[in-house]
Design a protein around this motif. Sequence first.
Motif, mmCIF file in Angstrom:
data_model
loop_
_atom_site.group_PDB
_atom_site.id
_atom_site.type_symbol
_atom_site.label_atom_id
_atom_site.label_comp_id
_atom_site.label_asym_id
_atom_site.label_seq_id
_atom_site.Cartn_x
_atom_site.Cartn_y
_atom_site.Cartn_z
ATOM 1 N N UNK A 63 0.841 -1.197 0.000
ATOM 2 C CA UNK A 63 0.000 0.000 0.000
ATOM 3 C C UNK A 63 0.878 1.251 0.000
ATOM 4 N N UNK A 64 0.699 2.070 -1.022
ATOM 5 C CA UNK A 64 1.509 3.273 -1.202
ATOM 6 C C UNK A 64 0.587 4.434 -1.549
ATOM 7 N N UNK A 65 0.732 5.532 -0.837
ATOM 8 C CA UNK A 65 -0.098 6.701 -1.103
ATOM 9 C C UNK A 65 0.316 7.311 -2.447
ATOM 10 N N UNK A 66 -0.606 7.280 -3.398
ATOM 11 C CA UNK A 66 -0.404 7.847 -4.729
ATOM 12 C C UNK A 66 -1.757 8.363 -5.209
ATOM 13 N N UNK A 67 -1.813 8.796 -6.447
ATOM 14 C CA UNK A 67 -3.104 9.194 -7.015
ATOM 15 C C UNK A 67 -4.034 7.985 -7.148
ATOM 16 N N UNK A 68 -3.449 6.789 -7.322
ATOM 17 C CA UNK A 68 -4.267 5.575 -7.420
ATOM 18 C C UNK A 68 -4.782 5.110 -6.058
ATOM 19 N N UNK A 69 -4.037 5.400 -5.008
ATOM 20 C CA UNK A 69 -4.448 5.056 -3.643
ATOM 21 C C UNK A 69 -4.282 6.303 -2.775
ATOM 22 N N UNK A 70 -5.245 7.229 -2.887
ATOM 23 C CA UNK A 70 -5.147 8.440 -2.061
ATOM 24 C C UNK A 70 -5.345 8.097 -0.590
ATOM 25 N N UNK A 71 -4.935 9.043 0.250
ATOM 26 C CA UNK A 71 -4.974 8.816 1.702
ATOM 27 C C UNK A 71 -6.360 8.398 2.188
ATOM 28 N N UNK A 72 -7.421 8.960 1.606
ATOM 29 C CA UNK A 72 -8.765 8.617 2.076
ATOM 30 C C UNK A 72 -9.097 7.143 1.807
ATOM 31 N N UNK A 73 -8.594 6.580 0.705
ATOM 32 C CA UNK A 73 -8.838 5.156 0.436
ATOM 33 C C UNK A 73 -7.943 4.260 1.295
ATOM 34 N N UNK A 74 -6.794 4.794 1.690
ATOM 35 C CA UNK A 74 -5.886 4.030 2.546
ATOM 36 C C UNK A 74 -6.243 4.180 4.025
ATOM 37 N N UNK A 75 -7.257 4.966 4.325
ATOM 38 C CA UNK A 75 -7.630 5.253 5.716
ATOM 39 C C UNK A 75 -7.816 3.997 6.566
ATOM 40 N N UNK A 76 -8.487 2.935 6.065
ATOM 41 C CA UNK A 76 -8.636 1.738 6.906
ATOM 42 C C UNK A 76 -7.294 1.077 7.245
ATOM 43 N N UNK A 77 -6.368 1.121 6.320
ATOM 44 C CA UNK A 77 -5.045 0.541 6.564
ATOM 45 C C UNK A 77 -4.322 1.361 7.630
ATOM 46 N N UNK A 109 1.385 -0.616 7.981
ATOM 47 C CA UNK A 109 2.328 0.234 7.253
ATOM 48 C C UNK A 109 1.792 0.674 5.891
ATOM 49 N N UNK A 110 2.082 1.922 5.572
ATOM 50 C CA UNK A 110 1.745 2.510 4.276
ATOM 51 C C UNK A 110 2.991 3.254 3.798
ATOM 52 N N UNK A 111 3.353 3.043 2.548
ATOM 53 C CA UNK A 111 4.531 3.702 1.990
ATOM 54 C C UNK A 111 4.156 5.013 1.324
ATOM 55 N N UNK A 112 5.173 5.823 1.097
ATOM 56 C CA UNK A 112 4.996 7.019 0.279
ATOM 57 C C UNK A 112 5.639 6.748 -1.075
ATOM 58 N N UNK A 113 5.247 7.502 -2.071
ATOM 59 C CA UNK A 113 5.848 7.326 -3.397
ATOM 60 C C UNK A 113 7.342 7.663 -3.352
ATOM 61 N N UNK A 114 7.736 8.599 -2.494
ATOM 62 C CA UNK A 114 9.151 8.932 -2.353
ATOM 63 C C UNK A 114 9.947 7.733 -1.826
#
Length: 142
Positions: free
Chosen positions: A26-40, A46-51
Amino acid sequence: MIGLVRALRPNVLQDNITINSVAPAATITKLLPKNLAAPIIAAGLPVSTSEHVGLAIAYSAVATEERKVEPYGKDSDEIVMKQGRWNGRSILCLGDQYTEVEQPIADLRGQWFGEKNMKLTRLQQAATDFREQGMASKELPN
């Protein structure tokens, strides 16, 4: 993707190319914005950043290895133990952690695949290994 890396790793060296992969969880990007990753995130997972993933890509391009992931076909032990640039490796990005997964999988192959299956598969590879002699050991610039 990992299957493609495994299939190409014994062959690309003859053209002075290496191949590696990065497998982001799971990586915060335009495909997985923070609101969709909220349950994770809410579960404390853990959630990664694109950087972070980008750093793994850069690392895979410049990393060196103490030995090859595993022998293929007619590769000698000397070739497998030769140091050089990373080739045929995969980095799992999970949150802020990196894990190279190909070496541990290869190191345990005899346990999960079976020693006899490993031996027979290696013999099949050797029978169809049409790489020029010594190409597997061709030195790449560091």
